[in-house]
Design an enzyme around this catalytic site. Structure first.
Site, mmCIF file in Angstrom:
data_model
loop_
_atom_site.group_PDB
_atom_site.id
_atom_site.type_symbol
_atom_site.label_atom_id
_atom_site.label_comp_id
_atom_site.label_asym_id
_atom_site.label_seq_id
_atom_site.Cartn_x
_atom_site.Cartn_y
_atom_site.Cartn_z
ATOM 1 N N ASP A 197 0.837 -1.194 0.000
ATOM 2 C CA ASP A 197 0.000 0.000 0.000
ATOM 3 C C ASP A 197 0.878 1.253 0.000
ATOM 4 O O ASP A 197 1.871 1.330 0.731
ATOM 5 C CB ASP A 197 -0.889 -0.037 1.246
ATOM 6 C CG ASP A 197 -1.788 1.174 1.360
ATOM 7 O OD1 ASP A 197 -2.642 1.361 0.477
ATOM 8 O OD2 ASP A 197 -1.645 1.928 2.345
ATOM 9 N N GLU A 233 1.788 -0.400 -5.026
ATOM 10 C CA GLU A 233 0.827 0.654 -5.355
ATOM 11 C C GLU A 233 1.686 1.908 -5.497
ATOM 12 O O GLU A 233 2.092 2.503 -4.500
ATOM 13 C CB GLU A 233 -0.208 0.825 -4.249
ATOM 14 C CG GLU A 233 -1.239 1.893 -4.596
ATOM 15 C CD GLU A 233 -2.209 2.175 -3.451
ATOM 16 O OE1 GLU A 233 -3.394 2.398 -3.725
ATOM 17 O OE2 GLU A 233 -1.770 2.183 -2.282
#
Length: 729
Positions: free
Chosen positions: A350, A386
């Site tokens: 993330d 990401e």
């Protein structure tokens, strides 16, 4: 409290609480503490039994060994030191702290003013010092027994070019699953049930990607509204699975391992979505739960000229300081733990740009990225970024080093815009479906570095993408202000549920168009759980706080359209696995090969001729074809390949387009493998070169070429496999 437990010095390595069969070694890093106390509790974590000052301090690690202690022991820390926020120090020994290396947590956080290091009232600010004991309100840590007998001791190693990701949530996927015993729903054991594994296997996906399972905190402002942090992007323990996902005991790490074993038995990889960019402690006004009270100045990036405040490149209040060697060690130790001890197959990171940040900005040669590249364990698993954050220069799609794959939001936005009917999207779509070489074709990276997705946990589901023009997030309690407003979605004529048969038919075709575009594109596709049968979130595009029917997969609500869509997804994945030309390991550049006398790709207009530059620049162009020549080389060895030659036709125009099937030297016949307007066919129809195929408005087709004099057995085998896979669903 009297110290009646025998102790010895112990070792500064390994960090955390480690049982060796005869006792437990405790080791905690803190460079700036003046004293560390180990607090021991009863098995429920309710009553403090003893408090032991760690007697040794070696290389900035405090440590002690307790003979006779066994797994199941419950503990926490109190760390002494200066409370000087303006100097970056926030020690407060009144606050019980979680061990950053704890392998299990017991209990949950109860929000109370005592969990804050400063006085939480109208007059107080973070410069004040709070003397209340936080232990009654804190989760605790538990010593674990790691012994487990694996049925499949080695990880599954799916080649990148064969990988298809399937993103899901441990709790939401089985919470309403009729084949999962009620007491196991929403848990690791529930996810590992045979009926669940069988469905995922039948879809043709290879790798299940789990939303965060690390121990996390429910935000107080959500609890006050009757909501919860459902997604879990609020980590407080990087080595412990969240207690909410265990059916029996939060310390039973074997439940997680058993789930991994079940998926590996089915040759399915397990990928963890991990959040190493920030923690649940927030900014200077946040609680003191672990890292802040252990060594705030080491664990977090602080403002250089005002260390009272936190650098907030994550948008969540704080940023983990991976430039510090001990923090970097913690993250890489955590990753290695999940690979070597828990047998996971990879990670999706993330806000991964944070992990490549140094004090001067993002650096693809930064400490963390270099550590992964040279580490023999981490470099052997799937690493997916990401590739963005909220800081300066945070958008880094294509900027990660070799060995990494990246979520490609350019693919998502372009595919959505094209099928929505936006002007001027055809040329960029061509770049996206051939692997996004403009972003990834450098330094020997391969097309599979681009993780192609149309939907993800964050945003509309596939069904909602074609059913809503606008977000409908009222249930989140923020008056529909949260979530993205630019979704590139289209409701096909009516907002939300409808009984209009034409609109419903168009929506189903659009779902098939979007899925087929993704699965027929070069790169690594990712499907979101439930999209295969049209799961809805009722127009909510930010369901992070909805631990209820909005987010849970509704297995009983699957209708005929949903079952038909599932069958269609199986056809798409079967074609991708069967036809290597759909997953080439080399970028399709379109360069003419003099030696082989062919171009690996050719773009054609509806009249069967090559597209001109003028046509590419026409903003109204919505229908074109892509020929991928199966004879083009697939490696650096100079020899022709023998893959099938395919023709992909996309038509985002609202009406029928007559498309002339092109002539290929030495060939004369095309088989129609997919037509999203006719998803169910008894057989594969054949057409001659030069025939005109009427391409339905807003539809996609895939043809395969038959060479003259060659048998069609490969296509008949494919047809049989499609039938068998569809029946299995």
């Amino acid at each position: 409290m009297p110290n009646v437990i025998p102790i010895s010095e112990g070792s500064p390595f390994p960090l955390g609480a480690t049982w060796d069969g005869e006792g437990v070694n405790f080791a905690l890093f803190s460079a700036n503490a003046t004293k560390v106390e180990l607090c021991l509790f009863d098995d429920k974590g309710e009553r403090e039994l003893d408090r032991i000052a760690l007697p040794e301090f070696t290389d900035e690690v405090w440590h002690v060994y307790i003979p006779g202690m066994r797994p199941g022991a419950v503990y926490g820390y109190r760390v002494h030191g200066p409370y000087e926020p303006e100097a970056g120090h926030r020690f407060n020994a009144n606050k019980l702290l979680l061990d950053p290396y704890a392998k299990a947590h017991v209990g949950t956080l109860k929000w109370d003013p005592a969990v804050f290091g400063y006085t939480l009232n109208a007059e107080g600010d973070d410069l004040t010092f709070d003397e209340r004991d936080s232990a009654p309100f804190m989760p605790k840590c538990a010593v674990v027994d790691q012994s487990f007998t694996w049925t499949h001791a080695t990880r599954v190693r799916v080649p990148w070019d064969r990988t298809i990701f399937y993103e899901t949530h441990v709790r939401g996927y089985t919470k309403r699953h009729p084949a999962v015993p009620e007491k196991l729903r929403g848990t690791f054991e529930g996810l590992g049930q045979q009926a669940v594994v069988d469905h995922i296997k039948a879809l043709g996906v290879t790798s299940i990607e789990l939303l965060p399972i690390h121990a996390f905190v429910n935000d107080s402002y959500l609890l006050d509204k009757g909501l919860t942090n459902y997604w879990g992007y609020n980590t407080i323990g990087f080595f412990a699975a969240d207690p909410r996902f265990f059916a029996r005991s939060s310390g039973a790490v074997d439940e997680f391992k058993q789930m991994i074993d079940r998926f590996h038995e089915a040759d399915i990889e397990v990928i963890l979505d991990v959040v190493y960019n920030h923690t649940a402690e927030g900014n200077e006004r946040g609680p003191t739960l672990s890292f802040r009270g252990i060594d705030n100045a080491s664990y977090y990036r602080l403002m250089p000229d005002q260390p009272r405040y936190y650098i907030n490149d994550t948008g969540t209040g704080n940023t983990l300081n991976l430039s510090h060697p001990r923090v970097l060690q913690m993250v890489t130790d955590s990753l290695r733990y999940w690979v070597t001890e828990m047998n996971v197959d990879g990670f999706r990171f993330d806000l991964a740009t944070i992990l490549g940040r140094e004090p001067y900005g993002f650096d693809e040669g930064g400490g963390f990225l270099d550590s992964c590249r040279q580490d023999p364990v981490l470099s052997s698993v799937k690493l997916i970024a990401e590739p963005w954050d909220c800081g300066p220069g945070g958008y880094q799609v294509g900027g990660f080093p070799p060995g990494w794959a990246e979520w490609n939001d350019r693919f998502r936005d372009t595919v959505r815009a094209f099928w929505k009917g936006d002007d001027g999207t055809a040329a960029e779509l061509a770049t996206r479906i051939t692997g996004s070489g403009d972003k990834f074709n450098h330094r020997g990276r391969r097309p599979y570095a681009s993780v192609n997705f149309v939907t993800a946990h964050d945003g509309f589901t596939l069904h909602d993408l074609v059913s809503y023009n606008d977000k409908h997030n009222e249930a989140n309690g923020e008056e529909n202000r949260d979530g993205h407003s630019d979704n590139k979605s289209w409701n096909c004529g009516e907002e939300g549920p409808t009984e209009d048969t034409e609109i419903r038919a168009l929506r189903e075709r659009q779902k098939r168009n979007l899925l087929a575009t993704m699965l027929f594109s070069q790169g690594t596709p990712m499907i979101v759980a439930g999209d295969e049968f049209g799961r809805t979130q009722q127009g909510n595009n930010n369901a992070y706080c909805q631990d209820n029917d909005i987010s849970w997969v509704d297995w009983d609500g699957i209708d005929d359209d949903g079952r038909a869509l599932t069958d269609f997804v199986i056809k798409l994945t079967t074609l991708r696995h069967t036809l290597p030309v759909l997953r080439r390991a080399r970028f399709l550049t379109g360069v003419y090969d003099e030696e082989l006398q062919l171009s690996e790709v050719k773009w054609i207009s509806p009249v069967g001729t090559e597209l001109t530059q003028e046509q590419w620049e026409d903003p109204a162009m919505r229908c074109f074809g892509l020929i991928i020549d199966g004879r083009a080389q697939t490696s650096g060895i100079r020899r022709p390949a023998s893959d099938a030659t395919l023709l992909l036709v996309v038509n985002a125009y609202h009406d029928v387009v007559d498309f002339t099937l092109p002539e290929i030297p030495g060939s004369d016949q095309w088989s129609c493998l997919i037509d999203t307007n006719a998803p169910i066919r008894e057989e594969l129809p054949d057409f001659e070169s030069g025939d005109v195929y009427q391409v339905t408005g807003r539809s996609l087709l895939l043809f395969a070429l038959h060479a003259k004099g060659q048998t069609q057995s490969i296509f008949r085998r494919l047809e049989k496999q499609l039938t068998e896979e569809s029946g299995a669903s």
